[in-house]
Structure formats: C-alpha cells, structure tokens
Scaffold this motif. Structure first.
Motif, mmCIF file in Angstrom:
data_model
loop_
_atom_site.group_PDB
_atom_site.id
_atom_site.type_symbol
_atom_site.label_atom_id
_atom_site.label_comp_id
_atom_site.label_asym_id
_atom_site.label_seq_id
_atom_site.Cartn_x
_atom_site.Cartn_y
_atom_site.Cartn_z
ATOM 1 N N LEU A 294 14.429 4.319 -1.524
ATOM 2 C CA LEU A 294 14.747 3.160 -0.690
ATOM 3 C C LEU A 294 13.505 2.659 0.040
ATOM 4 C CD1 LEU A 294 16.734 1.151 0.378
ATOM 5 C CD2 LEU A 294 17.500 2.818 2.073
ATOM 6 N N LEU A 295 12.666 3.573 0.517
ATOM 7 C CA LEU A 295 11.430 3.150 1.173
ATOM 8 C C LEU A 295 10.525 2.400 0.208
ATOM 9 C CD1 LEU A 295 10.509 6.235 3.394
ATOM 10 C CD2 LEU A 295 11.179 3.962 4.182
ATOM 11 N N LEU A 296 10.423 2.891 -1.016
ATOM 12 C CA LEU A 296 9.550 2.221 -1.985
ATOM 13 C C LEU A 296 10.086 0.829 -2.330
ATOM 14 C CD1 LEU A 296 8.649 5.195 -4.344
ATOM 15 C CD2 LEU A 296 7.178 4.069 -2.669
ATOM 16 N N ALA B 181 0.811 11.003 -3.715
ATOM 17 C CA ALA B 181 0.912 9.786 -2.903
ATOM 18 C C ALA B 181 1.090 8.574 -3.800
ATOM 19 C CB ALA B 181 -0.346 9.621 -2.041
ATOM 20 N N VAL B 182 1.973 7.679 -3.383
ATOM 21 C CA VAL B 182 2.152 6.413 -4.089
ATOM 22 C C VAL B 182 2.004 5.288 -3.075
ATOM 23 C CG1 VAL B 182 3.619 7.322 -5.913
ATOM 24 C CG2 VAL B 182 4.660 6.567 -3.795
ATOM 25 N N PRO B 183 1.400 4.161 -3.466
ATOM 26 C CA PRO B 183 1.262 3.036 -2.534
ATOM 27 C C PRO B 183 2.624 2.555 -2.050
ATOM 28 C CG PRO B 183 -0.156 2.731 -4.444
ATOM 29 C CD PRO B 183 0.752 3.880 -4.760
ATOM 30 N N LEU B 184 2.730 2.323 -0.761
ATOM 31 C CA LEU B 184 3.987 1.873 -0.161
ATOM 32 C C LEU B 184 3.922 0.417 0.260
ATOM 33 C CD1 LEU B 184 6.817 2.478 0.998
ATOM 34 C CD2 LEU B 184 5.676 3.188 3.128
ATOM 35 N N MET B 185 2.821 0.018 0.903
ATOM 36 C CA MET B 185 2.731 -1.335 1.442
ATOM 37 C C MET B 185 1.283 -1.660 1.765
ATOM 38 S SD MET B 185 3.884 -0.794 5.430
ATOM 39 C CE MET B 185 3.325 -2.443 5.868
ATOM 40 N N ASP B 186 0.988 -2.929 1.869
ATOM 41 C CA ASP B 186 -0.302 -3.406 2.375
ATOM 42 C C ASP B 186 -0.069 -4.070 3.720
ATOM 43 O OD1 ASP B 186 -1.829 -2.575 0.210
ATOM 44 O OD2 ASP B 186 -1.499 -4.435 -0.901
ATOM 45 N N LEU C 3 3.179 6.572 0.629
ATOM 46 C CA LEU C 3 4.281 7.503 0.836
ATOM 47 C C LEU C 3 3.895 8.809 0.160
ATOM 48 C CD1 LEU C 3 7.066 7.743 2.110
ATOM 49 C CD2 LEU C 3 8.062 7.053 -0.068
ATOM 50 N N VAL C 4 3.845 9.879 0.947
ATOM 51 C CA VAL C 4 3.255 11.133 0.494
ATOM 52 C C VAL C 4 4.295 12.242 0.537
ATOM 53 C CG1 VAL C 4 1.302 12.710 0.790
ATOM 54 C CG2 VAL C 4 1.101 10.331 1.544
#
Length: 317
Positions: free
Chosen positions: A309-311, A175-180, A291-292
């Motif tokens: 693109l999402l990141l 998992a990587v952080p995507l957004m707050d 994002l997992v």
C-alpha cells in the motif's frame, strides 16, 4: 579436586554445554519479544504483564547460559544467539499454534507491523495512506527518528519497514524507491513581497539579512538547496532551529523568516497563500526516499500489505 555448589551438586554446566530445555511458555515469550522488539510490546501481544515477560526472558537466559537480547533505551535488540534460536523455533511454534487453533504470539490478534521513518513524512503522508488497513485488522506500531539510527534498529530486528531518506549502504537490507520529494524556498507573504524582486535581482545575497528557520544547526536541507540551486555555499546562521519540519513550517507561516521545505509538507500553505515561493528554479533539488526492509519474506503477512500500500501511495506523493 571436584568442586561442588552449596547444595552438594556437581559443577554447573558451562554456558557452551548448557542444554536448551526451556518450556514452551518461555519460547513463546521469547518469540514474541524477538518479533515485537520490546518487552512491553510482547506483553501486550501475549496478554500478560511486562514484568512477567522480563522474568521469563531472564529465566530463559539463565537456563541457556546465553544473553538473548541487548537492552536498549527503547526496546531490545536480538543477539546472534537470539537470531539462531528464533530461526530454529519459529516454524515449529507457529505450526503448533496452528494445529491447536491458537496464535503463538498474539493472543488471537495479528502481530503488529513495526513501521519507522521521519516524523513529518509519516504523519503527513504515510499514516493517512495506511488508515484503511486498520479497519481490516492490520495493527501498526510507528516509530519516528532520523534515518541512520532507524536503519541500525531495522538490522537489529526492531522494525519491519523503514522509510529512509537515502538508500542504505551494504547488502544487509533491501530498498526500493518510494517517492521523490522536491525542496522549495518559502516565506510568509510579509517577507516574500520585498524578497522576491531582490532575490531575482541580486541572488541569494538578498536573504543574508533575513532570519533563517531550519531543522538543525548545521542547516542540512538549506545547505543542499544553496549548493544545487545557487551553486554557492550557505554561510548564514540559523535564527530558529526546530527538530521537526512541521514546527519549521509553523514558524515561517507566522512570519519568523524563510526556510526550505519539502513541497509535500507545505502544498496546502502554498495553495492558500499563507506561504509563498521565493524562487522557482528550472531544476529544483530532489531527494529520493526509500522503503527498506530486511531480505526475505517476513513472517507477518501484514508487513507485505503495508509495504504494497505504501508503494502504491508513493506513486502519487
């Protein structure tokens, strides 16, 4: 005593000794189901009917003496045997397809990327961000549900990427952080005009007689806001529950009461004045979305295009 079957042949081989000798069509169908997560999706990829896919998988299971997929209410989940078989045949089948100028699983189309997450975030942010990829040939299959069941389905191979509202436990997923996302307390102007001064004067008690509109009966988002901002427990029952935050927003815009929403979901309404902030704390509650995916490099290169693109988009959300 030697037992025979009704045709006079010897005893059928036990599942543990059954040879794996299915033809290539069965293996191609198996791999399409494994990668797409459902018989229906595999049929579309292969250009054959769904009953044909079902029949071929049953033949494969009968030949091998093993169950390949667990049938679920929506789609299928690979068994441990299926994971092992896919690991052994994917590369050779893909190499054979490349050598013959054919696509082993997509009938001259790229395999779709299976993306899942909360309905509100997908519809409001993710899908608009991904729209340019469809013109480049990327195919998307989108599923919407709560984070916990989606992560279980990701582990089972049904999705390529999941937008999760919290970091998954364990090491089976990356998992990587995507957004707050920031949460805000809002109401329509008809309520806000008299609620804002009372809220500033006596605190959250000012809301006790106002209808609360929320996502679920246990008030998960509102309870968290109360703990973080007011340092107290929310004791008001919901007047209206809608299992989609877009429905919550619509009800509150229409004057049904007040609610707590992610700021991204009501930014336009706040800008136009159809919703009003009831309170502006110095430290608003924030939730990090992730994002997992499963570890390793995905077989489908389009998964990486969607992920990247999402990141990039997430930095602006």
């Amino acid at each position: 005593m030697r037992h025979t079957d009704p045709n006079g042949n010897g005893p059928p081989p036990s599942p543990s000794s059954a040879p794996l000798s299915p033809d290539l069509n069965l293996l191609r169908t198996f791999l399409a189901v494994y990668r797409s997560g459902s018989f229906t999706a595999a049929a579309k990829l292969l250009g054959i009917s769904q009953p044909t896919v079902t029949t071929q998988i049953r033949v494969l299971e009968r030949q091998t003496g093993r169950e390949m997929f667990e049938r679920l209410p929506r789609g299928v989940a690979p068994t441990a045997v299926a994971h092992d078989l896919a690991a052994r045949i994917a590369a050779p089948l893909d190499a054979l397809a490349a050598a013959t100028g054919q696509d082993a699983a997509t009938n001259d189309q790229a395999a779709p990327v299976h993306l899942a997450g909360p309905a509100e975030l997908l519809c409001t942010l993710a899908l608009p961000a991904l729209a340019p990829l469809t013109a480049e040939g990327v195919r998307l299959r989108v599923s919407m549900d709560l984070t916990d069941p989606l992560l279980e389905e990701l582990r089972a191979g049904r999705h390529d990427l999941v937008i999760a509202t919290g970091r998954p436990r364990g090491r089976t997923l990356t998992a990587v952080p995507l957004m707050d996302e920031e949460f805000v307390l809002v109401a329509a102007p008809t309520w806000a005009d008299h609620l804002k001064p009372r809220l500033a004067d006596i605190g959250p008690a000012a809301l006790h007689t106002v209808p609360l509109v929320t996502y679920a009966e246990d008030l998960p988002i509102a309870r968290r806001y109360w703990r973080h901002v007011f340092g107290t427990r929310l004791s008001c029952p919901a007047a209206v529950t809608v299992p989609d935050l877009r429905g919550v927003r619509a009800a509150v815009v229409a004057g049904a009461g007040y609610t707590v929403l992610p700021r991204y979901l009501c930014a336009d309404e706040l800008a136009s004045g159809t919703l009003v902030l009831l309170y502006e704390p110095e430290d608003p509650p924030i939730n990090t979305g992730y994002l997992v995916q499963r570890p390793g490099t995905p077989d489908n290169p389009d998964v990486l295009r969607v992920r990247d693109l999402l990141l990039r988009a997430g930095r602006t959300w």
